[in-house]
Design an enzyme around this catalytic site. Structure first.
Site, PDB file in Angstrom:
ATOM      1  N   SER A 135      13.618  -3.406  17.143  1.00 62.85           N
ATOM      2  CA  SER A 135      13.948  -3.413  18.575  1.00 62.85           C
ATOM      3  C   SER A 135      12.735  -3.015  19.415  1.00 62.85           C
ATOM      4  O   SER A 135      12.497  -3.597  20.480  1.00 62.85           O
ATOM      5  CB  SER A 135      15.160  -2.524  18.872  1.00 62.85           C
ATOM      6  OG  SER A 135      15.014  -1.283  18.286  1.00 62.85           O
ATOM      7  N   ALA A 136      11.951  -2.064  18.927  1.00 61.63           N
ATOM      8  CA  ALA A 136      10.732  -1.689  19.665  1.00 61.63           C
ATOM      9  C   ALA A 136       9.751  -2.854  19.678  1.00 61.63           C
ATOM     10  O   ALA A 136       9.172  -3.187  20.712  1.00 61.63           O
ATOM     11  CB  ALA A 136      10.084  -0.466  19.030  1.00 61.63           C
ATOM     12  N   ALA A 137       9.578  -3.508  18.521  1.00 63.42           N
ATOM     13  CA  ALA A 137       8.594  -4.595  18.441  1.00 63.42           C
ATOM     14  C   ALA A 137       8.982  -5.757  19.351  1.00 63.42           C
ATOM     15  O   ALA A 137       8.123  -6.324  20.040  1.00 63.42           O
ATOM     16  CB  ALA A 137       8.457  -5.064  16.988  1.00 63.42           C
ATOM     17  N   ASP A 152       8.728   4.682  17.947  1.00 63.15           N
ATOM     18  CA  ASP A 152       8.665   3.255  17.595  1.00 63.15           C
ATOM     19  C   ASP A 152       7.830   2.451  18.586  1.00 63.15           C
ATOM     20  O   ASP A 152       6.995   1.633  18.192  1.00 63.15           O
ATOM     21  CB  ASP A 152      10.079   2.651  17.559  1.00 63.15           C
ATOM     22  CG  ASP A 152      10.889   3.153  16.384  1.00 63.15           C
ATOM     23  OD1 ASP A 152      10.526   4.207  15.820  1.00 63.15           O
ATOM     24  OD2 ASP A 152      11.885   2.498  16.027  1.00 63.15           O
TER      25      ASP A 152
HETATM   26  O1  PMV Z   1      16.077   4.334  12.499  1.00 65.42           O
HETATM   27  P1  PMV Z   1      14.808   4.395  13.199  1.00 65.42           P
HETATM   28  O2  PMV Z   1      13.657   3.863  12.477  1.00 65.42           O
HETATM   29  O3  PMV Z   1      14.906   3.904  14.608  1.00 65.42           O
HETATM   30  O4  PMV Z   1      14.361   5.925  13.278  1.00 65.42           O
HETATM   31  C1  PMV Z   1      15.069   6.891  13.938  1.00 65.42           C
HETATM   32  C2  PMV Z   1      14.268   8.139  13.909  1.00 65.42           C
HETATM   33  C3  PMV Z   1      15.012   9.339  14.423  1.00 65.42           C
HETATM   34  O5  PMV Z   1      14.106  10.420  14.362  1.00 65.42           O
HETATM   35  C4  PMV Z   1      16.213   9.643  13.569  1.00 65.42           C
HETATM   36  C5  PMV Z   1      15.479   9.129  15.860  1.00 65.42           C
HETATM   37  C6  PMV Z   1      14.352   9.017  16.884  1.00 65.42           C
HETATM   38  O6  PMV Z   1      14.654   8.524  17.990  1.00 65.42           O
HETATM   39  O7  PMV Z   1      13.220   9.442  16.611  1.00 65.42           O
END
Ligand code: PMV
Length: 317
Positions: A105-107, A148
């Site tokens: 989603s970030a990318a 992200d």
């Molecule tokens: O699931 P991902 O990769 O979006 O990682 C979430 C990481 C957390 O630390 C659990 C939440 C956050 O917003 O940093």
């Protein structure tokens, strides 16, 4: 006129969940990207296409909902910045599995912002792209750390301190990683909530686990900066144990972690929110053995070298 931009996915090497409570996180951009092509159309509408899916939206109805909610929010933010609207085709091509914790989603948000702002002739600095990308995530998801979107924008390896609102680029180390993908979907928001509830039940215990994860992340930064990779695997193992203690691993994730270690990985842990999604193994040797061991468990595994390249314009014509 058309512009193609791309942005990488990411893995969290250390610090997930603890980062929600003010500890640092350490993340790396991976060599798998999302490509977004933005092209003017004559229908004066926004047409979003990804694989077999497509949607046509009017400007007046650009609500961040449905499959393409991140793209829609990113389009709205760039339109606001440009102070004008255009009919646009947005074509998304992804090398990342969705909802897997690899930052798709970030990318997609970052690549959409980059391609569209270039199409409008707006020169955005990376800092601004990352800020807008984080806004997309916040507005679509309600809560998100900037891990992200920063990693996808800047690439390389980043040590992120959300409370100080800063990130530090770690001079690039070769860090051979294998990713194991459970294909179990999970919701980051639900997992963050479950940790919060566990913390409410046992604050004195959970707070010390979170603080220890912070210590691991700071120590890992130090080792990576010194290019001392000997202990990185061990720190990953300890971090995984603490994530289990927070309740965010699953039987399958931990099984992949164990089979990877048995196949010769120097260390392994879940990556991202947990509850499914992916794990990573540090594999300076035995990369193929680790991939085979994960595949034997019925899960996809692939090499994921850290990439220096963050968001970039691929093509414009
Ligand atoms: O699931 P991902 O990769 O979006 O990682 C979430 C990481 C957390 O630390 C659990 C939440 C956050 O917003 O940093």
């Amino acid at each position: 006129m058309a512009v193609i931009a791309s942005a990488p996915g990411k893995v969290i090497l250390f610090g997930e969940h603890a980062v929600v409570y003010g500890e640092p996180s350490l993340a790396g951009a991976i060599d798998k990207r999302i490509y977004v092509k933005a092209e003017e159309n004559s229908d004066k509408k926004i047409r979003i296409i990804s694989g077999d899916y497509s949607e046509i939206v009017e400007f007046s109805n650009l609500k961040p909902e449905g499959r393409f909610r991140y793209v829609k929010k990113a389009v709205e933010l760039v339109f606001n910045k440009a102070n004008e609207t255009l009919g646009i085709d947005i074509i998304v091509n992804s090398q990342l599995p969705p909802a897997s914790g690899l930052g798709s989603s970030a990318a997609v948000s970052v690549a959409t912002i980059a391609s569209l702002s270039r199409l409008f002739g707006i020169a955005l600095e990376k800092k601004e792209i990352a800020r807008l990308g984080h806004r997309v995530e916040l507005e679509v998801q309600g809560a998100a750390s900037p891990t992200d979107t920063l990693t996808s924008t800047f690439g390389g390896m980043l040590f992120i301190e959300p409370t100080k609102k800063r990130h530090i680029n770690i001079a690039f180390s070769e860090l051979p990683l294998v990713i194991g993908y459970t294909a179990d979907p999970r919701s980051t928001a639900e997992l963050v909530k479950s940790v919060r509830e566990r913390r409410e039940r046992h604050p004195e215990i959970i707070d010390s686990i979170i603080a220890q994860i912070g210590n691991i992340t700071r120590k890992a930064r130090h080792f990576l900066e010194e290019k001392n990779l000997e202990s990185i695997g061990e720190l990953m193992d300890i971090n995984h144990g603490l994530l289990e203690a927070l309740g965010v691993s699953t039987e399958k994730l931990s099984r992949l972690v164990y089979v990877s270690r048995n196949a010769g990985a120097r260390g392994a842990k879940l990556t991202g929110a947990g509850g499914g999604g992916c794990m990573i193994a540090y594999t300076p040797e035995n990369e193929e053995e680790v991939i085979k061991a994960i595949a034997k468990e019925g899960c996809e595994a692939f090499k994921a070298p850290i990439t220096k390249e963050g968001v970039r314009i691929e093509k414009e014509k």
